[in-house]
Design an enzyme around this catalytic site. Structure first.
Site, PDB file in Angstrom:
ATOM      1  N   ARG A 111      -2.170   8.830  38.690  1.00 50.27           N
ATOM      2  CA  ARG A 111      -3.456   9.535  38.693  1.00 50.27           C
ATOM      3  C   ARG A 111      -3.613  10.397  39.952  1.00 50.27           C
ATOM      4  O   ARG A 111      -4.294  11.423  39.929  1.00 50.27           O
ATOM      5  CB  ARG A 111      -4.610   8.529  38.591  1.00 50.27           C
ATOM      6  CG  ARG A 111      -4.708   7.902  37.215  1.00 50.27           C
ATOM      7  CD  ARG A 111      -5.929   7.031  37.058  1.00 50.27           C
ATOM      8  NE  ARG A 111      -6.052   6.546  35.687  1.00 50.27           N
ATOM      9  CZ  ARG A 111      -7.072   5.865  35.218  1.00 50.27           C
ATOM     10  NH1 ARG A 111      -8.073   5.569  36.025  1.00 50.27           N
ATOM     11  NH2 ARG A 111      -7.108   5.478  33.965  1.00 50.27           N
ATOM     12  N   LYS A 121      -9.979  -3.609  17.831  1.00 52.83           N
ATOM     13  CA  LYS A 121     -11.190  -3.666  17.022  1.00 52.83           C
ATOM     14  C   LYS A 121     -11.498  -2.380  16.276  1.00 52.83           C
ATOM     15  O   LYS A 121     -11.400  -1.287  16.832  1.00 52.83           O
ATOM     16  CB  LYS A 121     -12.386  -4.012  17.918  1.00 52.83           C
ATOM     17  CG  LYS A 121     -12.338  -5.417  18.500  1.00 52.83           C
ATOM     18  CD  LYS A 121     -13.611  -5.711  19.291  1.00 52.83           C
ATOM     19  CE  LYS A 121     -13.603  -7.146  19.810  1.00 52.83           C
ATOM     20  NZ  LYS A 121     -14.842  -7.450  20.557  1.00 52.83           N
ATOM     21  N   GLY A 159      -5.424   5.090  28.331  1.00 53.51           N
ATOM     22  CA  GLY A 159      -5.735   3.665  28.318  1.00 53.51           C
ATOM     23  C   GLY A 159      -4.550   2.790  27.959  1.00 53.51           C
ATOM     24  O   GLY A 159      -3.445   2.973  28.468  1.00 53.51           O
ATOM     25  N   GLY A 186     -11.041   6.269  27.338  1.00 46.64           N
ATOM     26  CA  GLY A 186     -12.415   6.327  26.856  1.00 46.64           C
ATOM     27  C   GLY A 186     -12.857   7.746  26.549  1.00 46.64           C
ATOM     28  O   GLY A 186     -13.508   8.004  25.529  1.00 46.64           O
TER      29      GLY A 186
END
Length: 391
Positions: A35, A197, A350, A373
């Site tokens: 990053r 999920k 992610g 996200g």
């Protein structure tokens, strides 16, 4: 949105919101500096323009309190090594001491501020806090795609008060890669959606149906879809309250002609453990009390074949519990298929970025997003608050 290239930053004080939320070990040593490296091109550009550079980021979740384990001092040291140039460090991000350090900056100097989230006003998008940050600079640049889905002071607050605001190179690249892969793709467009999920990716799934030619489902979320189609998933993780929603998504895909692929076989285990006993079974043959923790080899090969003719591939979510070696195979097969494809391929940050790295394909795909996200936010068809603020 305006690019930093569209603004004269020569000899100006430029406040750059970066994402330096890097992982550290128990001794607070940085374990992955990607990053930081992702911002070097923008920093080099600003140095060429003789700008005075202020870098600001959050790290971890300090909950509005100063906490040494979330300090950015190690990041400043690592950046200094990468640039082979001193990077000054302020032990706060607002206040008289910080303002004095900013005012004393010479052209071509870099100052990194301490963790923005040491102040609860950052996450609350407090107006006064935003003003104090904006008053430090002539130009605000958002180069932090990973937090651009957040409505926070350093993302959407500062642009209200800064004299000029613009997007940095990384933010531009991220938004462009999404546009090229989803909203204006070369076809066929294949989306591979995995993870735990359905609830976390429900809006993304429903929105992606508008764009894709094929939608491939893996990970624990596939269990909910399988149960919705009448299969007994036994001890597998499912979301009972989303079974009817899953039925609706499968039906909608069929109605609009999207090829919707679900697992045909699974790797199941007697417990959620790296030392669990495992079996390869068809989706209707899971033993009592056992749970599905990866797609099976037949499914993996079928999915790999499904991406062969793709011109664009979007991958968001692993196919199984890839962190455990016994349940890595499905994700590895898909990762290799994407890497070997000639398609424009985007990996959605992610866990997917971690999976791509573990499978040794991170440098073989077209683009790995820096923000899971934020990438998912775009996949849901939503605008990024951080991008809207720049307009």
């Amino acid at each position: 949105m305006k690019s930093v290239r569209d603004i004269d930053v020569t000899s100006k004080t430029v406040f750059v919101r970066v994402d330096y939320n890097v992982p550290v070990d128990k001794d607070l040593n940085i374990t992955d500096d990607n990053r930081i490296k992702a911002t070097l091109d923008l920093i080099s550009y600003l140095l060429e323009q003789n700008a005075r550079i202020i870098l600001a980021s959050h790290m971890g979740r300090p909950n509005g309190k100063k906490d040494p384990k979330f300090s950015l001092v190690k990041v400043a040291q690592r950046l200094s090594q990468l640039l082979d140039k001193p990077v000054l460090f302020a032990d706060d991000c607002i206040g008289e001491k910080v303002s004095k350090m900013v005012n004393q900056l010479d052209n071509g100097q870099i100052l990194m501020l301490e963790n923005l989230r040491f102040h609860h006003e950052e996450k609350e998008n407090n107006e006064e806090f935003s003003k104090k940050l904006a008053n430090l600079c002539d130009v605000y640049v958002n180069n932090a795609f990973a937090v651009s889905h957040r409505d926070q002071a350093s993302v959407t607050g500062i642009p209200k008060f800064a004299r000029q605001s613009a997007a940095g190179f990384l933010l531009e690249k991220e938004v462009q890669s999404y546009y090229d892969s989803v909203e204006n793709p070369q076809r066929p467009l294949v989306a591979i959606i995995g993870g735990a999920k359905v609830s976390g990716k429900l809006a993304a799934l429903e929105n992606m149906l508008k764009f894709v030619d094929k939608l491939i489902i893996g990970g624990a979320m596939a269990n909910t879809f399988l149960k919705s189609q009448g299969f007994d998933t036994k001890g597998s993780m499912i979301e009972e309250d989303l079974l009817q929603t899953a039925v609706g998504i499968v039906k909608k895909a069929k109605d609009i002609g999207v090829d919707f692929l679900l697992p045909q076989d699974l790797i199941c285990a007697d417990k959620f453990d790296k030392d669990a006993r495992i079996k390869e079974v068809l989706v209707d043959q899971i033993p009592d009390q056992w749970m599905a923790l990866d797609i099976g080899p037949k499914t993996a090969l079928r999915y790999a074949k499904a991406v062969q003719d793709a011109k664009t591939i979007v991958w968001n979510g692993p196919m199984g519990v890839f962190e455990m070696e016994k349940f890595l195979s499905g994700t590895q097969t898909i990762a290799d298929a994407i890497a070997n494809s000639s398609a424009f391929s985007v990996v959605g940050g992610g866990d997917t970025g971690l999976a791509a790295k573990k499978c040794n394909v991170a440098d073989k795909v077209s683009y790995v997003s820096t923000g899971g996200g934020a990438f998912l936010h775009l996949m849901e068809g939503k605008k990024l608050p951080g991008v809207v603020a720049l307009k």
